[in-house]
Design a protein around this motif. Structure first.
Motif, PDB file in Angstrom:
ATOM      1  N   UNK A 175       0.833  -1.206   0.000  1.00 38.11           N
ATOM      2  CA  UNK A 175       0.000   0.000   0.000  1.00 38.11           C
ATOM      3  C   UNK A 175       0.866   1.255   0.000  1.00 38.11           C
ATOM      4  N   UNK A 176       1.960   1.228   0.757  1.00 41.76           N
ATOM      5  CA  UNK A 176       2.835   2.389   0.811  1.00 41.76           C
ATOM      6  C   UNK A 176       3.467   2.687  -0.534  1.00 41.76           C
ATOM      7  N   UNK A 177       3.922   1.656  -1.228  1.00 44.72           N
ATOM      8  CA  UNK A 177       4.522   1.860  -2.551  1.00 44.72           C
ATOM      9  C   UNK A 177       3.472   2.349  -3.543  1.00 44.72           C
ATOM     10  N   UNK A 178       2.277   1.781  -3.476  1.00 41.31           N
ATOM     11  CA  UNK A 178       1.210   2.223  -4.386  1.00 41.31           C
ATOM     12  C   UNK A 178       0.854   3.686  -4.150  1.00 41.31           C
ATOM     13  N   UNK A 179       0.659   4.052  -2.881  1.00 40.37           N
ATOM     14  CA  UNK A 179       0.290   5.431  -2.577  1.00 40.37           C
ATOM     15  C   UNK A 179       1.419   6.395  -2.954  1.00 40.37           C
ATOM     16  N   UNK A 180       2.671   5.999  -2.692  1.00 39.44           N
ATOM     17  CA  UNK A 180       3.798   6.846  -3.058  1.00 39.44           C
ATOM     18  C   UNK A 180       3.919   7.009  -4.557  1.00 39.44           C
ATOM     19  N   UNK A 181       3.734   5.903  -5.299  1.00 39.78           N
ATOM     20  CA  UNK A 181       3.788   5.968  -6.760  1.00 39.78           C
ATOM     21  C   UNK A 181       2.676   6.855  -7.303  1.00 39.78           C
ATOM     22  N   UNK A 217       5.128  14.722 -10.264  1.00 39.66           N
ATOM     23  CA  UNK A 217       6.339  14.701 -11.080  1.00 39.66           C
ATOM     24  C   UNK A 217       6.037  14.372 -12.542  1.00 39.66           C
ATOM     25  N   UNK A 218       6.812  14.936 -13.426  1.00 42.08           N
ATOM     26  CA  UNK A 218       6.702  14.671 -14.864  1.00 42.08           C
ATOM     27  C   UNK A 218       7.704  13.589 -15.246  1.00 42.08           C
ATOM     28  N   UNK A 219       7.319  12.316 -15.013  1.00 39.15           N
ATOM     29  CA  UNK A 219       8.203  11.192 -15.283  1.00 39.15           C
ATOM     30  C   UNK A 219       7.361   9.978 -15.642  1.00 39.15           C
ATOM     31  N   UNK A 220       8.003   9.002 -16.321  1.00 39.75           N
ATOM     32  CA  UNK A 220       7.280   7.797 -16.706  1.00 39.75           C
ATOM     33  C   UNK A 220       6.995   6.933 -15.484  1.00 39.75           C
ATOM     34  N   UNK A 221       6.072   5.993 -15.651  1.00 41.73           N
ATOM     35  CA  UNK A 221       5.598   5.191 -14.523  1.00 41.73           C
ATOM     36  C   UNK A 221       6.708   4.350 -13.913  1.00 41.73           C
ATOM     37  N   UNK A 222       7.577   3.757 -14.740  1.00 44.71           N
ATOM     38  CA  UNK A 222       8.647   2.923 -14.214  1.00 44.71           C
ATOM     39  C   UNK A 222       9.573   3.734 -13.320  1.00 44.71           C
ATOM     40  N   UNK A 223       9.944   4.925 -13.773  1.00 38.95           N
ATOM     41  CA  UNK A 223      10.830   5.779 -12.982  1.00 38.95           C
ATOM     42  C   UNK A 223      10.190   6.180 -11.664  1.00 38.95           C
ATOM     43  N   UNK A 224       8.917   6.523 -11.693  1.00 39.81           N
ATOM     44  CA  UNK A 224       8.203   6.935 -10.478  1.00 39.81           C
ATOM     45  C   UNK A 224       8.064   5.760  -9.516  1.00 39.81           C
ATOM     46  N   UNK A 245      13.379  16.384  -8.293  1.00 38.27           N
ATOM     47  CA  UNK A 245      12.071  16.394  -7.636  1.00 38.27           C
ATOM     48  C   UNK A 245      11.556  17.809  -7.411  1.00 38.27           C
ATOM     49  N   UNK A 246      10.250  17.953  -7.532  1.00 36.78           N
ATOM     50  CA  UNK A 246       9.603  19.208  -7.143  1.00 36.78           C
ATOM     51  C   UNK A 246       9.576  19.308  -5.628  1.00 36.78           C
ATOM     52  N   UNK A 247       9.142  20.444  -5.108  1.00 37.85           N
ATOM     53  CA  UNK A 247       9.064  20.610  -3.659  1.00 37.85           C
ATOM     54  C   UNK A 247       8.134  19.568  -3.038  1.00 37.85           C
ATOM     55  N   UNK A 248       6.964  19.368  -3.665  1.00 40.79           N
ATOM     56  CA  UNK A 248       6.037  18.365  -3.143  1.00 40.79           C
ATOM     57  C   UNK A 248       6.601  16.953  -3.308  1.00 40.79           C
ATOM     58  N   UNK A 286       7.110  14.074  -0.384  1.00 43.16           N
ATOM     59  CA  UNK A 286       6.610  12.707  -0.499  1.00 43.16           C
ATOM     60  C   UNK A 286       7.720  11.694  -0.255  1.00 43.16           C
ATOM     61  N   UNK A 287       8.871  11.929  -0.876  1.00 39.37           N
ATOM     62  CA  UNK A 287       9.992  10.997  -0.714  1.00 39.37           C
ATOM     63  C   UNK A 287      10.480  10.983   0.736  1.00 39.37           C
ATOM     64  N   UNK A 288      10.559  12.149   1.378  1.00 39.67           N
ATOM     65  CA  UNK A 288      10.983  12.196   2.781  1.00 39.67           C
ATOM     66  C   UNK A 288      10.019  11.427   3.670  1.00 39.67           C
ATOM     67  N   UNK A 289       8.726  11.590   3.439  1.00 39.32           N
ATOM     68  CA  UNK A 289       7.741  10.851   4.229  1.00 39.32           C
ATOM     69  C   UNK A 289       7.882   9.352   4.020  1.00 39.32           C
TER      70      UNK A 289
END
Length: 440
Positions: free
Chosen positions: A354-360, A367-374, A395-398, A402-405
């Motif tokens: 669930x954490x990986x899904x929500x983070x993705x 972010x402006x990136x493809x799904x694999x990279x995200x 990474x953008x500010x947001x 997200x990554x820090x969390x």
């Protein structure tokens, strides 16, 4: 009547990490920088990554920080890695567990709380073990970096990377991580040895040391040693087969020996060290998926690594195999897996998914990136690995938030969940944790 001071282990872990991150942020912000101005957001991200021993960075460590900034990062990595290892052992003891053969670590009272003297005793044992292992690795690494950088800087590089590797942090002083040492037999054997030992965990290491006296291995030691060997060798073989013809990665290396050494490091580092000797953004999609699986699994409980843990994977595999064979009780190395252990494995795994899904999902929005990279970045952050396909520095500010969390949650959540489930069962049935597999 004298009042006894006791601390809830999950609160101790979360509060300790949060305070350490805040202190580290301030120290990094006001540490002299080499070439660039360090913003508060960059300082916070770097401190969070160091304390959670992840290794994801928004600014290159070596070129950005002075010696004092690098020293702060080193201390944060050491305290963060050993702090989690200490907590893991304390949680086990608080629930009635035991470290065999070590008189300084014995079962605690059945009240699911930790007394300060237990914290101090356990911390001393963990730190002593870490310093011995790290000290032994300094000499071979110095043989590589002292001739290259001189005595002072070469020894500093050796110390920094030793601490980073043992704590599964993945921070390096080179902008390209270990790509410049692809194929170097010393770097590609000592660095993996450090993070694999750190990833085994304190309990497993103690069990191995006690084998000469007891002549038997605990179920956790057996599972971790077997699982680590299988995942490492299979991962290395898959990376070599998938990347040997890739002109962006292994095909650029001159010989078979260099390719095998590089495949070995790149296969073992996702669990969960974060070093790379290949260009991660140049990997094929199948190889990226293999690394994501290894990042998701992680290493051992009671260790400096994260992920769902090797024992969790093997518990789930044993349960699945038992179901397919219509057996009522899962077995692993001739040991029955009880309900408590199975519930822990399920809880940690489901929360990780669930954490990986929500983070993705969140990163796909910001972010402006493809799904694999995200998805790769989200898996790396939650598994506190530190590998990146190039998204983290952009990474953008947001996105940074997200990554820090995810790094923080990935570091403290699995053990906290395992502890809470274990304490619920222990308080209701006074069940001993000694025979259970260590999950989380």
């Amino acid at each position: 009547m004298q009042r006894s001071w006791r601390i809830s282990p999950p609160f101790l872990l979360i509060a300790g990490f949060a305070v350490l991150i805040l202190v580290g942020t301030v120290l990094l912000k006001f540490s002299p920088s080499e070439n660039t101005f360090l913003s508060w957001s960059e300082a916070l991200f770097t401190a969070t990554s160091a304390v959670t021993v992840t290794g994801l960075v928004v600014t290159d460590t070596g070129p950005t920080f002075s010696f004092w900034g690098e020293a702060v990062i080193l201390i944060l990595m050491q305290v963060g890695g050993l702090g989690l290892m200490t907590f893991a052992v304390l949680a086990l003891l608080s629930l009635g567990g035991r470290v065999r053969g070590r008189r300084y670590l014995t079962a605690n009272s059945p009240y699911n709380e930790t007394h300060p003297r237990d914290v101090i005793r356990t911390a001393k044992a963990v730190v002593k073990l870490a310093l011995v292992i790290e000290g032994a690795a300094l000499v071979p690494l110095a043989l590589v970096w002292v001739p290259e950088h001189g005595w002072i800087q070469g020894l500093w590089w050796s110390l920094f990377h030793t601490v980073s590797a043992f704590n599964n942090a993945g921070f390096t002083l080179s902008p390209d991580s270990l790509m410049g040492y692809a194929g170097d037999p010393i770097i590609n054997s000592v660095i993996p040895a450090l993070y694999l030992i750190g990833g085994l965990g304190f309990i497993v290491i103690m069990g191995m040391l006690d084998y000469r006296h007891s002549r038997r291995l605990d179920i956790n030691v057996k599972v971790m040693l077997f699982g680590t060997a299988v995942l490492s060798l299979m991962g290395a073989a898959m990376i070599y087969m998938l990347e040997s013809d890739n002109p962006a990665t292994l095909a650029t290396l001159p010989g078979l020996s260099d390719q095998l050494w590089t495949s070995w490091l790149q296969a073992t580092t996702p669990r969960t060290a974060g070093f790379n000797s290949l260009d991660i953004s140049g990997l094929t999609q199948p190889t990226s998926l293999v690394l994501m699986l290894l990042m998701f699994i992680g290493a051992g409980a009671n260790s400096t690594a994260s992920g769902i843990k090797v024992t969790t994977l093997f518990v789930l595999l044993a349960a699945t195999w038992s179901y397919l064979r219509r057996r009522r009780e899962p077995m692993l190395f001739s040991h029955a897996i009880d309900t408590t252990t199975l519930l822990k494995a399920l809880a940690v795994t489901v929360m990780a998914i669930l954490g990986i899904f929500m983070g993705t999902l969140a990163l796909s929005i910001t972010e402006d990136a493809d799904l694999l990279t995200v998805a790769f970045e989200a898996t790396s952050a939650l598994g506190t690995v530190g590998l990146t396909r190039g998204l983290t520095p952009e990474l953008s500010d947001w996105g940074q938030v997200i990554i820090m969390m995810m790094m923080f949650v990935g570091r403290v959540c699995p053990l906290t969940v395992a502890y809470l489930i274990g304490s619920a069962f222990a308080s209701s049935s006074q069940h001993s944790m000694q025979a259970e597999l260590q999950i989380g």
